[in-house]
Design an enzyme around this catalytic site. Structure first.
Site, PDB file in Angstrom:
ATOM      1  N   TYR A 151     -49.967  38.945  35.469  1.00 31.39           N
ATOM      2  CA  TYR A 151     -50.189  37.697  36.189  1.00 31.39           C
ATOM      3  C   TYR A 151     -50.832  36.633  35.297  1.00 31.39           C
ATOM      4  O   TYR A 151     -51.180  35.550  35.776  1.00 31.39           O
ATOM      5  CB  TYR A 151     -51.061  37.928  37.424  1.00 31.39           C
ATOM      6  CG  TYR A 151     -50.525  38.996  38.350  1.00 31.39           C
ATOM      7  CD1 TYR A 151     -49.153  39.105  38.602  1.00 31.39           C
ATOM      8  CD2 TYR A 151     -51.383  39.918  38.964  1.00 31.39           C
ATOM      9  CE1 TYR A 151     -48.656  40.098  39.436  1.00 31.39           C
ATOM     10  CE2 TYR A 151     -50.889  40.903  39.808  1.00 31.39           C
ATOM     11  CZ  TYR A 151     -49.531  40.996  40.035  1.00 31.39           C
ATOM     12  OH  TYR A 151     -49.040  41.979  40.864  1.00 31.39           O
ATOM     13  N   ARG A 197     -39.051  35.987  31.074  1.00 28.07           N
ATOM     14  CA  ARG A 197     -39.459  36.264  32.448  1.00 28.07           C
ATOM     15  C   ARG A 197     -39.566  34.932  33.184  1.00 28.07           C
ATOM     16  O   ARG A 197     -39.825  33.885  32.584  1.00 28.07           O
ATOM     17  CB  ARG A 197     -40.820  36.958  32.478  1.00 28.07           C
ATOM     18  CG  ARG A 197     -41.275  37.334  33.892  1.00 28.07           C
ATOM     19  CD  ARG A 197     -42.725  37.787  33.937  1.00 28.07           C
ATOM     20  NE  ARG A 197     -43.113  38.106  35.311  1.00 28.07           N
ATOM     21  CZ  ARG A 197     -44.357  38.314  35.714  1.00 28.07           C
ATOM     22  NH1 ARG A 197     -45.360  38.231  34.844  1.00 28.07           N
ATOM     23  NH2 ARG A 197     -44.623  38.594  36.985  1.00 28.07           N
ATOM     24  N   HIS A 198     -39.388  34.980  34.482  1.00 29.66           N
ATOM     25  CA  HIS A 198     -39.569  33.778  35.296  1.00 29.66           C
ATOM     26  C   HIS A 198     -41.003  33.250  35.166  1.00 29.66           C
ATOM     27  O   HIS A 198     -41.918  33.955  34.722  1.00 29.66           O
ATOM     28  CB  HIS A 198     -39.247  34.070  36.758  1.00 29.66           C
ATOM     29  CG  HIS A 198     -40.083  35.167  37.355  1.00 29.66           C
ATOM     30  ND1 HIS A 198     -41.402  34.987  37.685  1.00 29.66           N
ATOM     31  CD2 HIS A 198     -39.780  36.454  37.668  1.00 29.66           C
ATOM     32  CE1 HIS A 198     -41.883  36.110  38.181  1.00 29.66           C
ATOM     33  NE2 HIS A 198     -40.927  37.017  38.172  1.00 29.66           N
ATOM     34  N   HIS A 239     -36.967  39.640  35.158  1.00 25.69           N
ATOM     35  CA  HIS A 239     -38.282  39.967  35.709  1.00 25.69           C
ATOM     36  C   HIS A 239     -39.127  40.715  34.677  1.00 25.69           C
ATOM     37  O   HIS A 239     -38.596  41.284  33.723  1.00 25.69           O
ATOM     38  CB  HIS A 239     -38.135  40.847  36.950  1.00 25.69           C
ATOM     39  CG  HIS A 239     -37.325  40.254  38.045  1.00 25.69           C
ATOM     40  ND1 HIS A 239     -37.868  39.470  39.044  1.00 25.69           N
ATOM     41  CD2 HIS A 239     -35.997  40.352  38.325  1.00 25.69           C
ATOM     42  CE1 HIS A 239     -36.906  39.106  39.890  1.00 25.69           C
ATOM     43  NE2 HIS A 239     -35.763  39.623  39.478  1.00 25.69           N
ATOM     44  N   ARG A 290     -36.513  32.858  42.149  1.00 26.94           N
ATOM     45  CA  ARG A 290     -37.470  32.487  41.106  1.00 26.94           C
ATOM     46  C   ARG A 290     -36.895  32.661  39.705  1.00 26.94           C
ATOM     47  O   ARG A 290     -37.309  31.961  38.777  1.00 26.94           O
ATOM     48  CB  ARG A 290     -38.773  33.283  41.260  1.00 26.94           C
ATOM     49  CG  ARG A 290     -38.640  34.795  41.128  1.00 26.94           C
ATOM     50  CD  ARG A 290     -39.987  35.454  41.396  1.00 26.94           C
ATOM     51  NE  ARG A 290     -39.964  36.899  41.350  1.00 26.94           N
ATOM     52  CZ  ARG A 290     -39.704  37.692  42.378  1.00 26.94           C
ATOM     53  NH1 ARG A 290     -39.393  37.143  43.559  1.00 26.94           N
ATOM     54  NH2 ARG A 290     -39.748  39.009  42.256  1.00 26.94           N
ATOM     55  N   THR A 309     -45.597  38.551  45.993  1.00 26.70           N
ATOM     56  CA  THR A 309     -44.442  39.076  46.716  1.00 26.70           C
ATOM     57  C   THR A 309     -44.768  39.162  48.207  1.00 26.70           C
ATOM     58  O   THR A 309     -45.926  39.047  48.620  1.00 26.70           O
ATOM     59  CB  THR A 309     -44.063  40.464  46.195  1.00 26.70           C
ATOM     60  OG1 THR A 309     -45.171  41.358  46.401  1.00 26.70           O
ATOM     61  CG2 THR A 309     -43.705  40.416  44.712  1.00 26.70           C
TER      62      THR A 309
END
Length: 466
Positions: free
Chosen positions: A51, A81-82, A361, A165, A88
């Site tokens: 994160y 990665r996005h 992802h 995303r 979520t």
């Protein structure tokens, strides 16, 4: 699978002493830059695991980042990665429930906990935040500027999954790329804007090298969850005890502790479009506790999708085989998760492009990095004590798959070499390659690099999936 079901757009980053809670945070500007990523609150934000917003690891690279003067880049593949997102759906419910339970049971909210009394959980779920969108615009600009000898005249071929995303991240990359080109007076003014060329559906009905879902034994594996539970039981009880003493009437599970810690990064990347305001949740925990949290998330990815899971690396084999095809301009050979319908067509999998950009992802990136052997020097991680990045041979979730993570596979031609050379950068860290003889700059000859990917060429242990 039905080809018509494939969605294509082809026409288309403290006062801190160990054990001391963090002090209050003010606002910062210029938190994010194209060249260096997120630079605010680094003692804290670099400990947010997956994160964490992307931050450059150039200063941690064992090899220089610059391309030698006698070499020029001839091929680039970026795998990204996005950008920063909201939690979520399942995490949204869990975080909101933890906060609601505290508000219901606490009889006092002293000092730094005062905000909790009237806190209203309002984070979105699943989608990119405004800051996350800006991260991908910055990535597009970085890609353009880093490789401008090529990008001034050539568009990247862009793929993404159809997850909102991920696909939107690809679109924002394109925006950043094209804006940088429009600001470049040396660019070809007649070159059209790039686009998202292919969007591959996610789910078990589709072969997709950018999203895992086909390997049934892997999808039902609990190796990662077990590792997370083991280390949570080690570090979280003491935190729960401290928080309960500070919040009379409250009883917290170890999962509640992890949920409250997660609110720090998620709210920070949601509050402003450059993440310059630190969430008040961040100051509820100490520097030592953030180090433990960071390690927890590293364990999650290592045992869930990397070398700690027997079926983790094979989830990245399909993409590794696609990379080899692109490097050698030869057809893809794979019997794992490659979409053969798409990869057989020059319209959806060209072999003659110079620039490629794929969007996926965090979990998939971890599997791909292991399939490429980038972390072959990482020994099994301890599930009872924190290991540093020097102990893990450079692996940590925040170093590997932060929000807007990016890996560059570069091929270059040098005057003294007949054969092109290949190197891999993960978040600006030039990676030590394990499968081929490297020179003093961390590069392998292309054919040796490809030959070193024998795990992928053999299909890994895909047969164990079913």
């Amino acid at each position: 699978m039905g080809f018509l079901a494939i969605v294509l757009s082809v026409a288309l980053l403290f006062r801190s002493t160990s054990g001391t809670p963090l002090g209050p945070r003010g606002k910062h500007s210029d938190c994010n830059s194209v060249d260096h990523g997120y630079q605010c609150f680094p003692e804290l934000s670099h400990k947010w695991g997956l994160y964490a917003p992307y931050f450059s690891l150039q200063d941690e690279s064992p090899f220089p980042l610059d391309v030698p003067e006698d070499c020029h880049i001839t091929f680039v593949q970026v795998l990204a990665r996005h950008g920063a997102r909201s939690p979520t759906h399942s995490k949204t419910k869990a975080y909101a429930a933890t906060i609601a339970a505290i508000q219901k049971s606490a009889t006092a909210f002293p000092g730094k906990y005062a905000f909790l009394q009237s806190y209203n959980y309002s984070l979105d779920s699943e989608e990119l935040t405004p800051f996350g969108r800006n991260q991908l615009r910055d990535l597009g600009a970085q890609f353009y500027e880093r490789y401008n000898a090529l990008t001034r005249h050539i568009n990247p071929f862009v793929r993404a999954t159809d997850a909102s995303r991920v696909h939107e991240s690809a679109e924002k990359f394109v925006e950043g790329f094209q804006t940088a080109r429009q600001d470049d007076h040396h660019a070809n003014p007649h070159q059209p804007s790039p686009r998202v060329d292919v969007a591959i559906p996610e789910g078990s009905a589709y072969n997709n090298t950018l999203e895992h879902s086909l390997c049934t034994a892997f999808e039902s594996s609990t190796v990662g969850d077990d590792a997370v539970a083991n280390f949570t039981a080690v570090f979280a009880p003491a935190i729960a005890q401290r928080l309960e003493a500070d919040l009379p009437g409250v009883q917290l599970s170890t999962d509640d502790v992890v949920n409250l810690m997660a609110m720090c990064p998620f709210e920070t990347v949601s509050l402003t479009d450059d993440a310059h305001t630190l969430s008040p949740f961040c100051d509820l925990f100490t520097a030592t506790e953030w180090t433990q949290y960071n390690y927890l998330l590293s364990l999650d990815k290592y045992y869930g999708y990397g070398g700690g899971n027997p079926l983790g690396p094979v989830q990245g084999v399909g993409w590794a085989n696609e990379l080899m095809a692109r490097l050698t301009r030869a057809p893809v050979h794979d019997h794992t998760c490659v979409n053969n319908t798409l990869d057989a067509s020059p319209a959806t999998f060209p072999l003659n492009a110079t620039l490629y950009a794929d969007f996926s992802h965090d979990s998939n990136l971890v599997s791909i990095f292991w399939a490429l052997g980038l972390y072959n020097g990482t020994a099994p991680l301890s599930q009872t004590s924190v290991e540093s990045v020097s102990q893990t041979d450079g692996y940590a979730a925040a170093w590997t798959v932060p929000f807007a993570a990016r890996a560059y596979v570069e091929m270059m031609q040098c005057r003294a070499e007949k054969e092109p050379l290949v190197r891999v950068l993960v978040n600006d860290r030039v990676m030590p390659l394990h499968g081929c003889p490297t020179d003093k700059l961390g590069r392998c000859k292309r054919d040796a690099f490809v030959a070193g990917l024998s795990f992928a060429q053999a299909g890994g242990n895909w047969a164990d999936c079913f």
